[in-house]
Design a protein around this motif. Structure first.
Motif, PDB file in Angstrom:
ATOM      1  N   SER A  83      83.087  56.104  80.648  1.00 23.15           N
ATOM      2  CA  SER A  83      82.828  55.542  79.027  1.00 23.15           C
ATOM      3  C   SER A  83      83.177  54.225  78.739  1.00 23.15           C
ATOM      4  O   SER A  83      84.316  53.563  79.303  1.00 23.15           O
ATOM      5  CB  SER A  83      83.888  56.562  78.151  1.00 23.15           C
ATOM      6  OG  SER A  83      83.349  58.034  78.251  1.00 23.15           O
ATOM      7  N   GLY A 217      72.856  55.830  85.413  1.00 27.01           N
ATOM      8  CA  GLY A 217      72.404  55.780  84.038  1.00 27.01           C
ATOM      9  C   GLY A 217      73.281  55.290  82.886  1.00 27.01           C
ATOM     10  O   GLY A 217      74.422  54.918  83.190  1.00 27.01           O
ATOM     11  N   HIS A 219      73.590  54.904  78.812  1.00 22.76           N
ATOM     12  CA  HIS A 219      73.459  55.914  77.640  1.00 22.76           C
ATOM     13  C   HIS A 219      74.020  55.173  76.483  1.00 22.76           C
ATOM     14  O   HIS A 219      75.060  54.547  76.544  1.00 22.76           O
ATOM     15  CB  HIS A 219      74.308  57.277  77.948  1.00 22.76           C
ATOM     16  CG  HIS A 219      73.870  58.287  78.815  1.00 22.76           C
ATOM     17  ND1 HIS A 219      72.871  59.352  78.656  1.00 22.76           N
ATOM     18  CD2 HIS A 219      73.711  58.152  80.337  1.00 22.76           C
ATOM     19  CE1 HIS A 219      72.486  59.945  79.885  1.00 22.76           C
ATOM     20  NE2 HIS A 219      72.878  59.033  80.958  1.00 22.76           N
ATOM     21  N   ASP A 221      74.145  55.189  71.865  1.00 22.13           N
ATOM     22  CA  ASP A 221      74.165  56.302  70.756  1.00 22.13           C
ATOM     23  C   ASP A 221      73.108  56.135  70.145  1.00 22.13           C
ATOM     24  O   ASP A 221      72.202  55.494  70.384  1.00 22.13           O
ATOM     25  CB  ASP A 221      75.402  55.991  69.986  1.00 22.13           C
ATOM     26  CG  ASP A 221      75.533  54.740  69.449  1.00 22.13           C
ATOM     27  OD1 ASP A 221      74.533  53.965  69.277  1.00 22.13           O
ATOM     28  OD2 ASP A 221      76.687  54.398  68.803  1.00 22.13           O
ATOM     29  N   ASP A 222      72.883  56.723  69.011  1.00 20.77           N
ATOM     30  CA  ASP A 222      71.626  56.870  68.283  1.00 20.77           C
ATOM     31  C   ASP A 222      71.606  55.431  67.461  1.00 20.77           C
ATOM     32  O   ASP A 222      70.297  55.381  66.795  1.00 20.77           O
ATOM     33  CB  ASP A 222      71.521  58.002  67.255  1.00 20.77           C
ATOM     34  CG  ASP A 222      72.652  58.142  66.372  1.00 20.77           C
ATOM     35  OD1 ASP A 222      73.651  57.276  66.287  1.00 20.77           O
ATOM     36  OD2 ASP A 222      72.871  59.131  65.615  1.00 20.77           O
ATOM     37  N   GLU A 227      77.427  53.686  75.323  1.00 19.46           N
ATOM     38  CA  GLU A 227      78.517  54.740  75.216  1.00 19.46           C
ATOM     39  C   GLU A 227      79.246  55.044  76.597  1.00 19.46           C
ATOM     40  O   GLU A 227      80.249  55.066  76.905  1.00 19.46           O
ATOM     41  CB  GLU A 227      77.923  56.034  74.452  1.00 19.46           C
ATOM     42  CG  GLU A 227      77.624  56.117  73.184  1.00 19.46           C
ATOM     43  CD  GLU A 227      77.304  57.434  72.725  1.00 19.46           C
ATOM     44  OE1 GLU A 227      78.037  57.699  71.675  1.00 19.46           O
ATOM     45  OE2 GLU A 227      76.625  58.121  73.278  1.00 19.46           O
ATOM     46  N   GLU A 228      77.922  55.099  77.532  1.00 19.25           N
ATOM     47  CA  GLU A 228      78.604  55.781  78.802  1.00 19.25           C
ATOM     48  C   GLU A 228      77.647  55.185  79.915  1.00 19.25           C
ATOM     49  O   GLU A 228      76.452  55.043  79.549  1.00 19.25           O
ATOM     50  CB  GLU A 228      78.619  57.366  78.713  1.00 19.25           C
ATOM     51  CG  GLU A 228      79.350  57.890  79.724  1.00 19.25           C
ATOM     52  CD  GLU A 228      79.786  59.245  79.506  1.00 19.25           C
ATOM     53  OE1 GLU A 228      81.070  59.540  79.453  1.00 19.25           O
ATOM     54  OE2 GLU A 228      78.885  60.153  79.089  1.00 19.25           O
ATOM     55  N   LYS A 230      76.563  56.814  83.882  1.00 19.33           N
ATOM     56  CA  LYS A 230      76.679  58.052  84.603  1.00 19.33           C
ATOM     57  C   LYS A 230      75.999  57.545  85.998  1.00 19.33           C
ATOM     58  O   LYS A 230      74.954  57.124  86.304  1.00 19.33           O
ATOM     59  CB  LYS A 230      75.791  59.217  84.207  1.00 19.33           C
ATOM     60  CG  LYS A 230      76.582  59.632  82.864  1.00 19.33           C
ATOM     61  CD  LYS A 230      75.528  60.830  82.236  1.00 19.33           C
ATOM     62  CE  LYS A 230      76.196  61.624  81.124  1.00 19.33           C
ATOM     63  NZ  LYS A 230      75.763  62.710  80.253  1.00 19.33           N
ATOM     64  N   CYS A 242      69.250  59.427  89.849  1.00 14.04           N
ATOM     65  CA  CYS A 242      69.483  60.269  88.586  1.00 14.04           C
ATOM     66  C   CYS A 242      68.355  61.185  88.341  1.00 14.04           C
ATOM     67  O   CYS A 242      67.294  60.639  88.354  1.00 14.04           O
ATOM     68  CB  CYS A 242      70.064  59.467  87.393  1.00 14.04           C
ATOM     69  SG  CYS A 242      71.716  58.420  87.876  1.00 14.04           S
ATOM     70  N   ARG A 246      70.563  62.363  83.257  1.00 15.59           N
ATOM     71  CA  ARG A 246      71.594  61.427  83.566  1.00 15.59           C
ATOM     72  C   ARG A 246      71.268  59.838  83.583  1.00 15.59           C
ATOM     73  O   ARG A 246      72.008  59.026  83.225  1.00 15.59           O
ATOM     74  CB  ARG A 246      72.237  61.721  84.814  1.00 15.59           C
ATOM     75  CG  ARG A 246      72.818  63.197  84.870  1.00 15.59           C
ATOM     76  CD  ARG A 246      73.643  63.571  86.381  1.00 15.59           C
ATOM     77  NE  ARG A 246      72.415  63.609  87.338  1.00 15.59           N
ATOM     78  CZ  ARG A 246      72.618  63.801  88.708  1.00 15.59           C
ATOM     79  NH1 ARG A 246      73.840  63.627  89.106  1.00 15.59           N
ATOM     80  NH2 ARG A 246      71.612  63.965  89.489  1.00 15.59           N
ATOM     81  N   GLY A 248      69.328  58.462  81.246  1.00 12.09           N
ATOM     82  CA  GLY A 248      69.278  57.815  79.918  1.00 12.09           C
ATOM     83  C   GLY A 248      68.221  57.007  79.560  1.00 12.09           C
ATOM     84  O   GLY A 248      67.249  57.189  79.843  1.00 12.09           O
ATOM     85  N   ALA A 249      68.882  55.868  79.020  1.00 10.18           N
ATOM     86  CA  ALA A 249      67.830  54.952  78.401  1.00 10.18           C
ATOM     87  C   ALA A 249      67.122  54.147  79.417  1.00 10.18           C
ATOM     88  O   ALA A 249      67.603  53.733  80.418  1.00 10.18           O
ATOM     89  CB  ALA A 249      68.565  53.823  77.301  1.00 10.18           C
TER      90      ALA A 249
END
Length: 261
Positions: A83, A217, A219, A221-222, A227-228, A230, A242, A246, A248-249
């Protein structure tokens, strides 16, 4: 390929054998590619991406109450979830429950370890029955890596007990994986104009030769804030692709990194 070896004493049923660390029949030390090591593992407490981390040597170990169904399924891989602390701590600086991580009194953090999670295809094992609980010393050793005693206890109870028999083995695996990573200067990168997820991925991959984009990965937020991470591993603890959830974006997504200022 750089390899990391740590001498450990054998313990029956603990997953420790000779000079390697075994999890699920696989040697973490022999299977994981590791880049230059930030800290020696043996007597040293692993550090998060932190500045002047100051934590107690022992604390009272919190009890992690089960909050979901028991799911005992075969382990097919692992996720190391990391994170971005400045984003997590936004608005939590004065909250007592998050004081270790967010108050600034114990140090300032960049990436911290959310957890090491076993995977099983499209599902995951969790809350595997165990009588073993981490001691206050076990938890304190993790606090510069995961600056929340409650979260450390929760990660063992929900995830670690499905990997190994003893909490100290689970935490040691997480430290080995953490210490294999190098960190680019995301404070500097956050100031880059037109920042994208691809820029964030590329910086990590440049600092960690041997990792591939499909194994990392990212990630948001909206609102597009980081955020993170992986990090995806196979059952042999080698980086692997992944799945969509996992990963993500995508690389072309605009991104922002909160610096905590």
């Amino acid at each position: 390929m750089t390899r990391l070896f740590v001498l450990t004493a054998s313990r029956n049923g603990d997953g420790l054998r000779g000079n390697g660390l075994m999890v699920g029949g696989h040697s973490v030390l022999r299977a994981v590619w590791v880049g230059p090591i930030l800290l020696a593992l043996a007597p040293v407490v692993a550090q998060a991406q932190s500045y002047q981390c100051r934590m107690p040597r022992a604390i009272e170990a919190p009890f992690a109450e089960r909050s979901g169904p028991v799911r005992q399924v075969p382990v097919t891989g692992y996720t190391l979830a990391l994170s971005w602390s400045p984003e997590f701590c936004k608005g939590r600086e004065t909250k007592r429950a998050d004081a270790l991580q967010c108050s600034g009194r114990n140090g300032r953090f960049g990436f911290v370890l959310h957890g090491l999670w076993p995977e099983s295809g499209r599902t995951w094992p969790q809350w595997c029955p165990t009588r073993n609980r981490p001691t206050g010393i076990d938890i304190a050793r993790q606090l510069c890596l995961t600056p929340s005693a409650r979260l450390v206890a929760h990660q063992w109870a929900k995830h670690g007990a499905c990997m190994v028999k003893r909490p100290e083995t689970y935490f040691k695996v997480s430290r080995i994986l953490w210490n294999s990573l190098r960190w680019p200067d995301y404070d500097r990168i956050s100031r880059q104009k037109g920042l994208t997820v691809g820029d964030i991925r590329k910086a990590f991959l440049t600092a960690n030769p041997g990792w591939k984009a499909e194994a990392l990965g990212v990630h948001l937020d909206d609102k597009g804030w980081l955020e993170e991470f992986k990090l995806c591993y196979g059952r042999n603890f080698m980086p692997t692709r992944c799945d969509r959830a996992r990963f993500g974006a995508k690389d072309d997504a605009p991104a922002k990194i909160w610096r905590g200022l």
